[in-house]
Design an enzyme around this catalytic site. Structure first.
Site, PDB file in Angstrom:
ATOM      1  N   SER A   1       5.706   3.652  -3.090  1.00  0.00           N
ATOM      2  CA  SER A   1       5.333   3.153  -1.773  1.00  0.00           C
ATOM      3  C   SER A   1       4.204   2.158  -1.985  1.00  0.00           C
ATOM      4  O   SER A   1       3.206   2.487  -2.648  1.00  0.00           O
ATOM      5  CB  SER A   1       4.869   4.324  -0.903  1.00  0.00           C
ATOM      6  OG  SER A   1       4.746   3.902   0.430  1.00  0.00           O
ATOM      7  N   GLU A   2       4.347   0.954  -1.448  1.00  0.00           N
ATOM      8  CA  GLU A   2       3.427  -0.123  -1.851  1.00  0.00           C
ATOM      9  C   GLU A   2       1.993   0.078  -1.379  1.00  0.00           C
ATOM     10  O   GLU A   2       1.100  -0.629  -1.803  1.00  0.00           O
ATOM     11  CB  GLU A   2       3.957  -1.495  -1.429  1.00  0.00           C
ATOM     12  CG  GLU A   2       4.149  -1.724   0.053  1.00  0.00           C
ATOM     13  CD  GLU A   2       5.584  -1.460   0.508  1.00  0.00           C
ATOM     14  OE1 GLU A   2       6.263  -0.591  -0.078  1.00  0.00           O
ATOM     15  OE2 GLU A   2       6.022  -2.125   1.459  1.00  0.00           O
ATOM     16  N   ASN A   3       1.762   1.066  -0.494  1.00  0.00           N
ATOM     17  CA  ASN A   3       0.385   1.357  -0.119  1.00  0.00           C
ATOM     18  C   ASN A   3      -0.285   2.311  -1.108  1.00  0.00           C
ATOM     19  O   ASN A   3      -1.398   2.753  -0.857  1.00  0.00           O
ATOM     20  CB  ASN A   3       0.322   1.927   1.305  1.00  0.00           C
ATOM     21  CG  ASN A   3       1.197   3.145   1.490  1.00  0.00           C
ATOM     22  OD1 ASN A   3       2.299   3.211   0.963  1.00  0.00           O
ATOM     23  ND2 ASN A   3       0.708   4.126   2.216  1.00  0.00           N
TER      24      ASN A   3
ATOM     25  N   SER B   1      -0.853  -1.477  -6.967  1.00  0.00           N
ATOM     26  CA  SER B   1       0.521  -1.294  -6.534  1.00  0.00           C
ATOM     27  C   SER B   1       1.306  -2.596  -6.644  1.00  0.00           C
ATOM     28  O   SER B   1       2.454  -2.617  -7.095  1.00  0.00           O
ATOM     29  CB  SER B   1       0.534  -0.794  -5.089  1.00  0.00           C
ATOM     30  OG  SER B   1       1.852  -0.691  -4.632  1.00  0.00           O
TER      31      SER B   1
ATOM     32  N   ASN C   1      11.558   1.081  -4.950  1.00  0.00           N
ATOM     33  CA  ASN C   1      10.823   0.891  -3.698  1.00  0.00           C
ATOM     34  C   ASN C   1      11.834   0.727  -2.568  1.00  0.00           C
ATOM     35  O   ASN C   1      12.737  -0.107  -2.661  1.00  0.00           O
ATOM     36  CB  ASN C   1       9.922  -0.344  -3.769  1.00  0.00           C
ATOM     37  CG  ASN C   1       9.096  -0.525  -2.497  1.00  0.00           C
ATOM     38  OD1 ASN C   1       9.638  -0.791  -1.430  1.00  0.00           O
ATOM     39  ND2 ASN C   1       7.790  -0.376  -2.611  1.00  0.00           N
TER      40      ASN C   1
END
Ligand SMILES: *[C@@H]1O[C@H](CO)[C@@H](O)[C@H](O)[C@H]1NC(C)=O
Ligand SMILES: *[C@@H]1O[C@H](CO)[C@@H](O)[C@H](O)[C@H]1NC(C)=O
Length: 494
Positions: free
Chosen positions: A325-327, A367, A302
């Protein structure tokens, strides 16, 4: 006439279809002061039509809104901020919305800043009937200790309401803090397609917080781009079963604004940069090239917004690195070519991105399970300050700058994930950034493993709370590093 209206109402009541004729009808019974959970990340996957409908009933005010962001000044939840319909926001990120920051810092709006993964899990827990849970996110920071301003005085000098300390407990020798679930009176969410049973399919990274928000609201109102006949969506493709959705509308005239249009450029832009920019660009490139050496074949990584993200341009072509990607994307591709941008595909920095063969998509709660559960091997992020014991500060300068912690606290709290900081060795005003102890509120305690700057590379010996100088940049001496570092360090050059 009255008779006909009654008949219509009765028909509606006995009409088991969840489909409402308009956003206005669907939100009609939302009342002032209620708690509303809103899906979306940045401007991606937000319920545009439902927000606009609420905005057209300005007499409804005093809302508590639970949403990762608050849109931008003139779109998304930003519209409801402007009309002062929101009393309190529970969010992870204020950045990108000047009015949001202004109302908060001038005591007009309450803001409960919550780490992004904790926010996703608090809402998930709410929908799953779990009243509270323990997490390592925020341990040792003001999230645990309390005192984060929720409401300021109108001069912005003092906090009238502050966050309360969290209970903590040790499991398997590690400290965790207790976070309570969030539920709401209504959820407003956006999906791509839905059927009249309320089954929903999301598109790209527009899934984000929508499924979790849907489940935690007493009444979930979903807007979709297309309503399809029952049976059209195959059971395998349904992301959110209709049991969680009470009302459905077809949204009109989607704008789907792009917050940060970012494209793959063909020409080399560095040639047009001024010489001052050139120096800064060269320094950044030096840091970023070194950071890219942290990538090993097969890693899940990340990358934070800005410099860390640039490291992906220097991945050794002989290896495979999976960018998270944390979304809600695993397997980020390059920025799109002009014309190929998709508002439903953005990264955590709100930039347009692409997917590549082998990419996968998921929700924000998924996530952060991936992140919190240490399934990510490496995270690279920026910092305002790092202490010799690995403490990290990068989310707030009290009373001056509040961006919010976003997902950073979650990323650095995962016990088995390597944390690499990339930053300029000293601040622009000449202040040291590498210190005995941080002066700013912490993002994470003893979490940094390696610091990569424009002068050198430090490893953090977390057990002993000491920095070890491992590499010097070309032309840099140990004396240079000493002069620019606010604490002692050991030397073990490789
Ligand atoms: C039931 O709802 C659907 C969707 O709005 C509508 O098409 C239909 O006419 C409604 N039926 C009645 C009897 O109101
Ligand atoms: C909302 O809260 C305000 C302030 O507490 C109160 O004056 C108002 O009556 C409330 N409105 C409703 C509809 O509950």
């Amino acid at each position: 006439m009255i008779f006909r209206k009654n008949v219509q109402l009765i028909l509606r009541r006995f009409n088991h279809s969840k489909i409402y004729p308009s956003a206005k009808d669907a939100i009609d019974d939302i009342k002032s002061n209620q708690t509303i959970l809103v899906g979306g990340f940045g401007l991606c996957g937000i319920p545009e039509n439902l927000i606009k409908a609420l905005n057209e009933t300005p007499e409804k005010t005093g809302f508590t809104m639970v949403s990762n962001n608050a849109g931008v000044d003139n779109f998304g939840l930003g519209l409801l901020l402007k009309t002062k319909q929101i009393k309190k926001m529970i969010s992870s990120y204020v950045g990108e919305n000047a009015e949001f920051a202004r109302q908060y810092l001038q005591g007009e709006l309450e803001v409960e800043l919550t780490p992004q993964g904790t926010l996703a899990e608090r809402v998930r827990a709410g929908g799953a009937g779990i009243p509270a849970f323990y997490t390592s996110t925020g341990v040792g920071t003001d999230v645990q200790l309390g005192g984060i301003p929720i409401k300021y005085t109108t001069d912005g000098k003092e906090a009238l309401i502050k966050s309360t300390p969290r209970e903590s407990r040790v499991f398997n020798g590690k400290r965790y803090i207790m976070e309570e679930a969030i539920t709401g009176d209504f959820s407003l969410i956006k999906a791509w397609k839905g059927d009249s049973f309320g089954n929903l399919v999301f598109r790209g990274s527009a899934r984000n917080f929508n499924p979790a928000m849907a489940k935690a609201g007493k009444i979930c109102i979903a807007e979709v781009e297309e309503i399809v006949p029952v049976g059209t969506l195959t059971p395998n493709e349904i992301h959110l079963p209709g049991v969680y959705v009470q009302r459905l509308i077809k949204g009109l005239n989607y704008e789907k604004r792009i917050e940060k249009l970012t494209l793959t450029k063909d020409e080399d832009v560095s040639k047009t940069a001024t010489s001052k920019d050139d120096v800064a660009a060269k320094m950044r490139e030096r840091i970023v090239r070194r950071a890219a050496k942290e990538f090993k074949n097969g890693m899940y990584v990340n990358l934070g917004i800005g410099m860390p993200m640039l490291a992906s341009n220097y991945v050794d072509p002989s290896i495979t690195v999976h960018l998270q990607s944390e979304n809600g994307i695993l397997g980020l591709g390059p920025f799109p070519k002009p014309g190929l941008q998709d508002p439903d595909l953005i990264n955590a920095g709100k930039e347009t991105v692409t997917m590549i063969p082998g990419s996968s998509l998921f929700s924000s709660d998924d996530s952060f399970a991936m992140i919190r559960g240490s399934h990510i091997d490496l995270t690279i992020l920026g910092a305002m300050e790092v202490a010799q014991n690995g403490d990290l500060a990068n989310w707030i300068i009290p009373k001056k700058m509040v961006k919010g912690m976003g997902g950073a606290m979650d990323l650095v709290s995962a016990h088995k994930t390597k944390v690499v900081v990339t930053m300029e060795h000293v601040a622009k005003n000449g202040r040291h950034k590498i210190l005995k102890s941080c002066s700013l509120p912490l993002t994470g305690e003893r979490c940094v493993d390696t610091i990569i700057t424009d002068l050198c590379v430090f490893d953090v010996d977390k057990k002993r709370g000491t920095l070890v100088l491992k590499e010097l940049c070309e032309g840099v001496t140990v004396e240079d590093v000493k002069k620019n570092t606010g604490c002692d360090f050991e030397i073990d050059l490789v």
